[in-house]
Scaffold this motif. Structure first.
Motif, PDB file in Angstrom:
ATOM      1  N   ASN A   1       0.843  -1.206   0.000  1.00  0.00           N
ATOM      2  CA  ASN A   1       0.000   0.000   0.000  1.00  0.00           C
ATOM      3  C   ASN A   1       0.875   1.250   0.000  1.00  0.00           C
ATOM      4  OD1 ASN A   1      -2.346  -1.357  -0.054  1.00  0.00           O
ATOM      5  ND2 ASN A   1      -2.944  -0.956   2.054  1.00  0.00           N
TER       6      ASN A   1
ATOM      7  N   LYS B   1       1.999   1.796  -3.385  1.00  0.00           N
ATOM      8  CA  LYS B   1       0.919   2.161  -4.311  1.00  0.00           C
ATOM      9  C   LYS B   1       0.460   3.599  -4.102  1.00  0.00           C
ATOM     10  CE  LYS B   1      -2.429  -0.929  -3.671  1.00  0.00           C
ATOM     11  NZ  LYS B   1      -3.484  -1.927  -3.740  1.00  0.00           N
ATOM     12  N   TYR B   2       0.354   4.002  -2.821  1.00  0.00           N
ATOM     13  CA  TYR B   2      -0.332   5.270  -2.536  1.00  0.00           C
ATOM     14  C   TYR B   2       0.596   6.451  -2.241  1.00  0.00           C
ATOM     15  CZ  TYR B   2      -4.390   2.264  -2.447  1.00  0.00           C
ATOM     16  OH  TYR B   2      -5.362   1.374  -2.805  1.00  0.00           O
TER      17      TYR B   2
ATOM     18  N   ASP C   1       4.927   6.030   5.131  1.00  0.00           N
ATOM     19  CA  ASP C   1       5.193   6.523   3.778  1.00  0.00           C
ATOM     20  C   ASP C   1       4.965   8.025   3.752  1.00  0.00           C
ATOM     21  OD1 ASP C   1       2.490   7.243   2.996  1.00  0.00           O
ATOM     22  OD2 ASP C   1       2.063   5.098   2.943  1.00  0.00           O
TER      23      ASP C   1
ATOM     24  N   VAL D   1     -11.115   2.289   6.461  1.00  0.00           N
ATOM     25  CA  VAL D   1     -10.222   1.649   5.480  1.00  0.00           C
ATOM     26  C   VAL D   1      -9.967   0.180   5.838  1.00  0.00           C
ATOM     27  CG1 VAL D   1      -9.027   3.680   4.585  1.00  0.00           C
ATOM     28  CG2 VAL D   1      -8.181   2.575   6.662  1.00  0.00           C
TER      29      VAL D   1
ATOM     30  N   TYR E   1     -13.751  -1.778   1.296  1.00  0.00           N
ATOM     31  CA  TYR E   1     -13.809  -0.312   1.301  1.00  0.00           C
ATOM     32  C   TYR E   1     -12.551   0.264   0.648  1.00  0.00           C
ATOM     33  CZ  TYR E   1     -14.062   4.534   2.676  1.00  0.00           C
ATOM     34  OH  TYR E   1     -14.106   5.899   2.633  1.00  0.00           O
ATOM     35  N   ARG E   2     -12.758   1.150  -0.333  1.00  0.00           N
ATOM     36  CA  ARG E   2     -11.644   1.850  -0.959  1.00  0.00           C
ATOM     37  C   ARG E   2     -11.976   3.330  -0.942  1.00  0.00           C
ATOM     38  NH1 ARG E   2      -9.376   0.668  -6.185  1.00  0.00           N
ATOM     39  NH2 ARG E   2      -7.430   0.868  -5.038  1.00  0.00           N
ATOM     40  N   ARG E   3     -11.004   4.172  -0.648  1.00  0.00           N
ATOM     41  CA  ARG E   3     -11.267   5.606  -0.650  1.00  0.00           C
ATOM     42  C   ARG E   3     -11.422   6.065  -2.093  1.00  0.00           C
ATOM     43  NH1 ARG E   3      -7.610   9.177   1.710  1.00  0.00           N
ATOM     44  NH2 ARG E   3      -9.439  10.524   1.814  1.00  0.00           N
TER      45      ARG E   3
ATOM     46  N   ALA F   1      -8.364   6.681  -4.088  1.00  0.00           N
ATOM     47  CA  ALA F   1      -7.640   5.488  -4.510  1.00  0.00           C
ATOM     48  C   ALA F   1      -8.321   4.853  -5.715  1.00  0.00           C
ATOM     49  CB  ALA F   1      -7.573   4.487  -3.366  1.00  0.00           C
TER      50      ALA F   1
ATOM     51  N   GLY G   1      -7.250  -2.009  -7.174  1.00  0.00           N
ATOM     52  CA  GLY G   1      -7.175  -2.675  -5.866  1.00  0.00           C
ATOM     53  C   GLY G   1      -8.505  -3.346  -5.553  1.00  0.00           C
ATOM     54  N   THR G   2      -8.544  -4.056  -4.449  1.00  0.00           N
ATOM     55  CA  THR G   2      -9.755  -4.811  -4.104  1.00  0.00           C
ATOM     56  C   THR G   2     -10.415  -4.289  -2.830  1.00  0.00           C
ATOM     57  OG1 THR G   2      -8.368  -6.309  -2.841  1.00  0.00           O
ATOM     58  CG2 THR G   2      -8.889  -6.967  -5.096  1.00  0.00           C
ATOM     59  N   GLY G   3      -9.698  -3.494  -2.060  1.00  0.00           N
ATOM     60  CA  GLY G   3     -10.251  -3.045  -0.763  1.00  0.00           C
ATOM     61  C   GLY G   3     -10.189  -4.136   0.289  1.00  0.00           C
TER      62      GLY G   3
ATOM     63  N   GLY H   1      -6.981  -5.634   1.259  1.00  0.00           N
ATOM     64  CA  GLY H   1      -5.655  -5.761   1.872  1.00  0.00           C
ATOM     65  C   GLY H   1      -5.629  -5.435   3.356  1.00  0.00           C
ATOM     66  N   LEU H   2      -6.132  -4.245   3.723  1.00  0.00           N
ATOM     67  CA  LEU H   2      -6.064  -3.837   5.128  1.00  0.00           C
ATOM     68  C   LEU H   2      -6.980  -4.704   5.996  1.00  0.00           C
ATOM     69  CD1 LEU H   2      -5.883   0.058   4.918  1.00  0.00           C
ATOM     70  CD2 LEU H   2      -4.061  -1.565   5.434  1.00  0.00           C
TER      71      LEU H   2
ATOM     72  N   SER I   1       1.235   8.257   5.678  1.00  0.00           N
ATOM     73  CA  SER I   1       0.517   7.259   6.481  1.00  0.00           C
ATOM     74  C   SER I   1       1.488   6.553   7.405  1.00  0.00           C
ATOM     75  CB  SER I   1      -0.131   6.214   5.579  1.00  0.00           C
ATOM     76  OG  SER I   1      -1.046   6.831   4.735  1.00  0.00           O
TER      77      SER I   1
HETATM   78  P1  ADP Z   1      -6.817  -1.526  -1.789  1.00  0.00           P
HETATM   79  O1  ADP Z   1      -5.418  -1.041  -1.658  1.00  0.00           O
HETATM   80  O2  ADP Z   1      -6.949  -2.740  -2.621  1.00  0.00           O
HETATM   81  O3  ADP Z   1      -7.769  -0.434  -2.202  1.00  0.00           O
HETATM   82  P2  ADP Z   1      -6.725  -1.810   1.081  1.00  0.00           P
HETATM   83  O4  ADP Z   1      -7.655  -2.508   2.024  1.00  0.00           O
HETATM   84  O5  ADP Z   1      -5.320  -2.211   1.139  1.00  0.00           O
HETATM   85  O6  ADP Z   1      -7.351  -1.989  -0.338  1.00  0.00           O
HETATM   86  O7  ADP Z   1      -6.828  -0.271   1.395  1.00  0.00           O
HETATM   87  C1  ADP Z   1      -8.086   0.340   1.571  1.00  0.00           C
HETATM   88  C2  ADP Z   1      -8.012   1.826   1.227  1.00  0.00           C
HETATM   89  O8  ADP Z   1      -7.196   2.492   2.193  1.00  0.00           O
HETATM   90  C3  ADP Z   1      -7.323   2.092  -0.078  1.00  0.00           C
HETATM   91  O9  ADP Z   1      -8.261   2.057  -1.145  1.00  0.00           O
HETATM   92  C4  ADP Z   1      -6.749   3.490   0.114  1.00  0.00           C
HETATM   93  O10 ADP Z   1      -7.750   4.447  -0.160  1.00  0.00           O
HETATM   94  C5  ADP Z   1      -6.456   3.544   1.598  1.00  0.00           C
HETATM   95  N1  ADP Z   1      -5.042   3.313   1.885  1.00  0.00           N
HETATM   96  C6  ADP Z   1      -4.446   2.159   2.255  1.00  0.00           C
HETATM   97  N2  ADP Z   1      -3.134   2.314   2.489  1.00  0.00           N
HETATM   98  C7  ADP Z   1      -2.875   3.616   2.264  1.00  0.00           C
HETATM   99  C8  ADP Z   1      -1.680   4.417   2.320  1.00  0.00           C
HETATM  100  N3  ADP Z   1      -0.495   3.902   2.665  1.00  0.00           N
HETATM  101  N4  ADP Z   1      -1.790   5.747   2.037  1.00  0.00           N
HETATM  102  C9  ADP Z   1      -2.991   6.277   1.685  1.00  0.00           C
HETATM  103  N5  ADP Z   1      -4.136   5.588   1.618  1.00  0.00           N
HETATM  104  C10 ADP Z   1      -4.079   4.252   1.881  1.00  0.00           C
END
Ligand code: ADP
Length: 485
Positions: free
Chosen positions: A384, A387-388, A412, A425, A430-432, A435, A441-443, A445-446, A470
């Motif tokens: 993440n 990616k972000y 990061d 998150v 859930y995805r913001r 993002a 992404g799939t929402g 990971g976290l 973050s």
């Molecule tokens: P995905 O990455 O597949 O969207 P995650 O569950 O890993 O799913 O993350 C959920 C959401 O949290 C992401 O869509 C993103 O909006 C936000 N997010 C996660 N990690 C970070 C990060 N390091 N910095 C900013 N936003 C993040």
């Protein structure tokens, strides 16, 4: 309802006739003196008070007093009284008649009240049973309105559920204009009585908050019974809500179960072809001299992407295991540094020159974990971060000893996550919005990462100031010994 007046008049006429008959009897039967006549009048008056009420008994008392004076107290045939003690007798008679009438009337009213209360109690009991036994084929509100009208024998019973905005009608009358009154009562929290149309509308409250109202036509209830009835209606409304929530939860559960099963099935279908692709790429790369530069590069891409896909599949399988509560932890003491280094090796070429700083002291306590699963969670956080955050910015992984735990942080320099989203998150899928527009992404990971950490008895949180990048903090239970030998 028939007018009451003629009935009362008839009873009064009958009372007067009874007094006349007693007088006639007293005059005709030989040997009846003033005392006997007085007692005979008294008996009549008591009987009238017990059978009918105070009004009839008072009228009879007055008539009896006049007859007693005229026909039995000397001088007979006149309304005057010769001897002083006869005045006393006359007033004693009148007072006894009135007091006895009053007492008898009060006893009668109390009996009637007690009967009324008993009936109300029986009706409330019947209603509470009916509400508990409502069936699932019809709405509970509708069944409750029907039961109220039937059990309390009223012409109309209308229930208003303020939260859902629903009306439920019971009884023979429809009360078409009742809705505004029901709504007004909910807002004011008061009771509205309209004796002219025999209508009563009362608010239904729960924990002091109005949640609906009830209109009844054609019955009068004591205040206590009305309150108990309103409480039963509140319980019925609560049952409506609980059942709706339960059915929503059941639908959600079935949906989740379906998604998990599907995910599991797809993931397993992917595994076999992926293993073949990986094997083929590895075998091509095992002898690079046989490949041109371009083919070597392509084989490397196939190899790396097969790894990535394989990771996605592993995540999907893990997720369905987590969902089904089937995760089996293979826990052993592990050095945090080894786990972190192993994860970084996995990223290898994917870092594409990005700085990945490590600050993990050698003498940290070891952690009591399933290293494969914790590596998966950590990979997710670093992935993440990559990616972000902007391509040139560094990712930092630190570890420090906490209270019987070790805290691993992944930082990061990206946009960070605002306070309002710091819990969301971690929700499944859930995805913001930011993002969604930028990165695939799939929402999941976290969600997976936190579930893994929590299954170990630890926790995963977001720390630091929003806007400063973050900072994910994973706490893991430490083993007893300070460090592994
Ligand atoms: P995905 O990455 O597949 O969207 P995650 O569950 O890993 O799913 O993350 C959920 C959401 O949290 C992401 O869509 C993103 O909006 C936000 N997010 C996660 N990690 C970070 C990060 N390091 N910095 C900013 N936003 C993040």
């Amino acid at each position: 309802m028939k007018p009451r007046a003629p009935v009362v008049l008839r009873k009064i006429a009958f009372s007067l006739a009874l007094v006349s008959a007693t007088t006639a009897g007293g005059l005709l039967i030989p040997g009846v003196n003033a005392t006997t006549a007085g007692f005979a009048y008294l008996l009549n008056i008591l009987a009238l008070a017990a059978a009918w009420g105070l009004v009839e008994a008072v009228v009879a008392s007055a008539a009896a007093m006049l007859c007693f004076n005229y026909f039995f107290l000397p001088p007979v045939g006149r309304f005057t009284i010769a001897e002083h003690q006869n005045w006393v007798a006359l007033f004693a008679f009148l007072a006894t008649a009135l007091v006895a009438s009053h007492l008898s009337d009060r006893a009668k009213k109390q009996t009637l009240e007690a009967k009324g209360r008993q009936r109300e109690t029986e009706q409330l009991y019947a209603l509470s049973r009916a509400i508990l036994l409502t069936n699932a084929t019809q709405s509970i509100g509708f069944q409750a309105a029907q039961h109220i009208a039937q059990i309390f024998d009223c012409r109309a019973a209308v229930l208003y559920d303020a939260k859902a905005g629903d009306l439920f009608r019971g009884g023979l009358e429809d009360l078409p204009d009742i809705e505004p009154k029901l709504k007004q009562v909910v807002i004011q929290g008061s009771t509205l009585r309209d004796p002219a149309s025999d209508l009563m509308v009362a608010a239904v409250t729960l924990g002091g908050n109005p949640i609906g109202s009830l209109a009844l036509k054609g019955i009068s209830l004591s205040d206590g019974a009305l309150q108990a009835l309103l409480n039963l209606v509140a319980i019925a409304f609560e049952r409506v809500r609980t059942e709706e929530a339960a059915s929503r939860a059941e639908v959600a559960r079935q949906n989740e179960e379906f998604k998990s099963t599907l995910l599991d099935a797809i993931a397993h279908e992917f595994k076999t072809p992926l293993t073949s692709i990986k094997a083929a790429a590895t075998s091509m790369l095992s002898d690079p001299s046989k490949l041109s530069d371009q083919h070597g590069e392509l084989a490397t891409i196939i190899d790396e992407e097969a790894d990535r896909l394989s990771l996605l599949v592993t995540e999907a399988v893990r997720m369905s295991e987590i969902d089904a509560g089937k995760v089996r932890l293979d826990r052993r003491p592990h050095r945090v540094r080894e786990i972190v280094e192993h994860v970084l090796e996995h990223f290898g070429a994917r870092l594409e020159g990005r700085a990945l700083a490590l600050d993990v002291p050698e003498d940290l306590p070891s952690v009591w974990v399933d290293d494969d699963l914790i590596a998966l969670a950590l990979r997710q956080l670093i992935d993440n971060g990559l990616k972000y955050s902007p391509p040139a910015s560094p990712i930092v992984v630190t570890a420090a000893a906490g209270d019987n735990s070790v805290l691993i942080r992944v930082l990061d320099r990206g946009p960070g996550i605002p306070d309002r989203d710091r819990e969301r998150v971690f929700d499944k899928y859930y995805r913001r919005q930011t993002a969604k527009d930028r990165v695939p992404g799939t929402g999941l990971g976290l969600y997976i990462a936190r579930e893994i950490v929590r299954t170990h008895g630890g926790d995963l949180r977001i720390e630091g100031e929003p806007g400063a990048g973050s900072e994910f903090c994973m706490s893991l239970p430490a083993t007893e010994e300070r460090a592994l030998p």
